[in-house]
Motif scaffolding. Structure first.
Motif, PDB file in Angstrom:
ATOM      1  N   GLY A 119       0.808  -1.222   0.000  1.00 14.08           N
ATOM      2  CA  GLY A 119       0.000   0.000   0.000  1.00 14.08           C
ATOM      3  C   GLY A 119       0.840   1.271   0.000  1.00 14.08           C
ATOM      4  O   GLY A 119       0.445   2.274   0.596  1.00 14.08           O
ATOM      5  N   PRO A 141      -0.545   1.097  -5.593  1.00 15.79           N
ATOM      6  CA  PRO A 141      -1.940   0.726  -5.337  1.00 15.79           C
ATOM      7  C   PRO A 141      -2.854   1.356  -6.374  1.00 15.79           C
ATOM      8  O   PRO A 141      -2.541   2.418  -6.927  1.00 15.79           O
ATOM      9  CB  PRO A 141      -2.209   1.297  -3.942  1.00 15.79           C
ATOM     10  CG  PRO A 141      -0.878   1.517  -3.337  1.00 15.79           C
ATOM     11  CD  PRO A 141       0.051   1.831  -4.463  1.00 15.79           C
ATOM     12  N   GLU A 173      -5.733  -2.051  -0.312  1.00 16.50           N
ATOM     13  CA  GLU A 173      -4.870  -3.188  -0.616  1.00 16.50           C
ATOM     14  C   GLU A 173      -3.869  -3.444   0.508  1.00 16.50           C
ATOM     15  O   GLU A 173      -3.204  -2.537   0.981  1.00 16.50           O
ATOM     16  CB  GLU A 173      -4.170  -2.962  -1.946  1.00 16.50           C
ATOM     17  CG  GLU A 173      -5.146  -3.192  -3.085  1.00 16.50           C
ATOM     18  CD  GLU A 173      -4.676  -2.617  -4.398  1.00 16.50           C
ATOM     19  OE1 GLU A 173      -4.765  -3.334  -5.389  1.00 16.50           O
ATOM     20  OE2 GLU A 173      -4.238  -1.472  -4.418  1.00 16.50           O
TER      21      GLU A 173
END
Lengths: 325, 182
Positions: A119, A141, A173
């Motif tokens: 991330g 991401p 994510e």
């Protein structure tokens, strides 16, 4: 721009190589990677053979070891890193700080990439990974628009890789706990989102009803396109109405954004879908290879024509063009 | 600049014409059984990695239901003692069942069609143990078996022609355009 393609099996790896991949990414047959699905992934022997085949064709192999190591079982992740390096992986795709630290210390010459699961969505985070572990590339991401990506490229010494086709996650994510909530297993820790062992389909009053861990998440009419059986693609009843409250079952198709992504300075384009079959791999990779070739020759990008491969039979350019802003 | 071209992908398998299904209805299944057993034994010998990928799911009982044929198949891959048989209708008690037109099932098994895409378009459907079906799909996709020839070979020259007919028809179908969400 490099074309980075998925492979869930040796046959898919071969299909990706034949279709024109610059690099193929894959993982071991265990919880160390975020596609730990039944019947998928590579044994140590298969990875060595796959890397040898790819290298014969001038294609690189990136090994995803991108789950977060479980306390008390770090040996599994260490072994995956050691074995991938020994097999000749061109890069490791890592997310967990512990795996990044281990790889950087024990294999200082090994090229490391920051997984999308980490991330890392701003220059400070990316700089931290690069300075701490020597990471050379970050997989961004899918939350950024093209201008934001261009800004990150300008401010980072790290190469950038962005997704251009395939399944989309909700914009958390590496931090999503929806699958954990419903099944006790998550892509982050167990390498599997909405595990198939917890999915069921039943027919009810002419509708196909999908459940995950006992939760009803969707129902489809006779000819209605379907999506993956994940909570984020579920339809829910709320006081304000019924429908998809997290996201629609659609796939990312950023083919039309390729000129802008190139202009932004992106190094590599990634196709999602290690869980997909050879037909998907061959078709999608070939399509994007053709688009890149056309762009290189100064032509407009051909329409990808990949709608049939898309979840829900629909596509989106996702956050690359944030129309809601 | 030249106009962009569409690079299409084939995804929608055709259904067999009803007359063909009707023509096959009177055919006895008994001659097919030894051919299926032979086919499965051959697959087991030729593709040992397939069992490796199936793992625990090799012990499961699979139903394969070509919805445009007047018969279905029961598959028990068990290493060393595999069983495959043709049935008029699938029995109860199977672990999992995969349903779809024959061309879709063969296309997926041979790796010319993507199983997830068939699922998204509702051409193919799974009931029961989804993990077992997924493992079987992935194992077969990796094995690269000429499944059409193996599956329909039991019908002799008719089966071989049918397999070729399906293969040609699958190649001939362009994909329908999908919608754009944004």
């Amino acid at each position: 721009m490099e074309l980075i393609c998925p492979a869930g099996t040796p046959a898919s790896l071969e299909a990706a190589v034949e279709a024109g991949a610059d690099a193929v990414y894959c993982g071991f047959r265990d919880e160390t990677n975020a596609r730990n699905f039944p019947g998928l992934n590579f044994s140590r022997h298969e990875l060595r053979k796959g890397i040898a085949l790819a290298h014969r064709h001038g294609v690189k192999v990136l090994v995803a070891i991108n789950t977060f190591a479980r306390a008390g079982s770090f040996g599994l992740w260490q072994a995956a890193i050691d074995d991938a390096v020994a097999a000749g992986a061109d890069a490791l795709i890592l997310a967990d700080l512990a795996t990044l630290d281990y790889a950087a210390r024990h294999h200082p010459t090994q090229r490391l990439h920051v997984s999308v699961q980490a991330g890392a969505a701003n220059p400070d985070a990316i700089r931290f990974y690069a300075e701490s572990f020597g990471t050379r590339r970050v997989v961004l991401p899918r939350v950024l628009n093209v201008m934001e990506i261009a800004s990150i490229v300008r401010e980072s010494a790290c190469e950038t890789e962005v997704f251009v086709f395939g399944g989309l996650c909700v914009m958390e994510e590496g931090r999503c706990s929806l699958s954990s909530y419903a099944t006790g297993q998550s892509p982050n820790m167990n390498g599997v989102c909405s595990p198939a062992s917890h999915v069921a389909y039943t027919e009810r009053e002419g509708q196909i009803v999908s459940t995950l861990g006992g939760f009803t998440i969707n129902s489809f009419g006779k000819d209605e396109p379907a999506g993956y059986p994940t909570l984020c693609k579920g339809r829910f009843n709320t006081p304000k109405g019924s429908g998809y409250i997290f996201e629609e079952p659609v796939s990312l198709d950023a083919a039309v954004m390729l000129p802008a992504l190139r202009e932004a300075g992106v190094t590599a384009l990634k196709i999602e879908g290690r869980q997909r079959g050879r037909a998907y791999i061959a078709g999608v990779v070939r399509s994007f290879r053709n688009i890149l070739a056309a762009l290189d020759e100064g032509h407009r990008a051909p329409i990808s024509g990949l709608a049939a491969m898309a979840e829900g039979q629909a596509s989106t350019v996702g956050a690359y063009r944030k129309g809601w802003r | 600049m030249p106009e962009p071209e569409t690079t299409g992908l084939l995804a929608m398998p055709p259904r067999l014409p009803p007359w063909l299904s009707r023509a096959m209805e009177p055919l006895p299944l008994a001659p097919l059984q030894p051919a299926l057993a032979l086919m499965l034994a051959c697959v087991g010998r030729s593709y040992p990695d397939l069992y490796d990928r199936l793992g625990e799911h090799a012990e499961k009982r699979f139903g394969v239901d070509p919805t445009d044929l007047p018969l279905a198949f029961v598959l028990e891959p068990r290493p060393g003692r595999p069983v495959a048989r043709a049935v008029r209708t699938l029995p109860a008690g199977l672990d999992t069942c995969i349903r779809g037109p024959l061309a879709g099932l063969i296309g997926m098994a041979e790796g010319t069609l993507d199983g997830d895409a068939l699922f998204f378009s509702r051409v193919l459907w799974v009931e029961g143990d989804v993990a077992a079906s997924l493992a079987l799909r992935n194992a077969i996709d990796d094995a690269r078996i000429d499944f059409g020839k193996l599956l329909l070979g039991g019908f002799g020259p008719l089966g071989a022609r049918l397999a070729e007919f399906i293969r040609v028809r699958m190649r001939a179908r362009p994909v329908a355009g999908g919608s754009s969400w944004n």
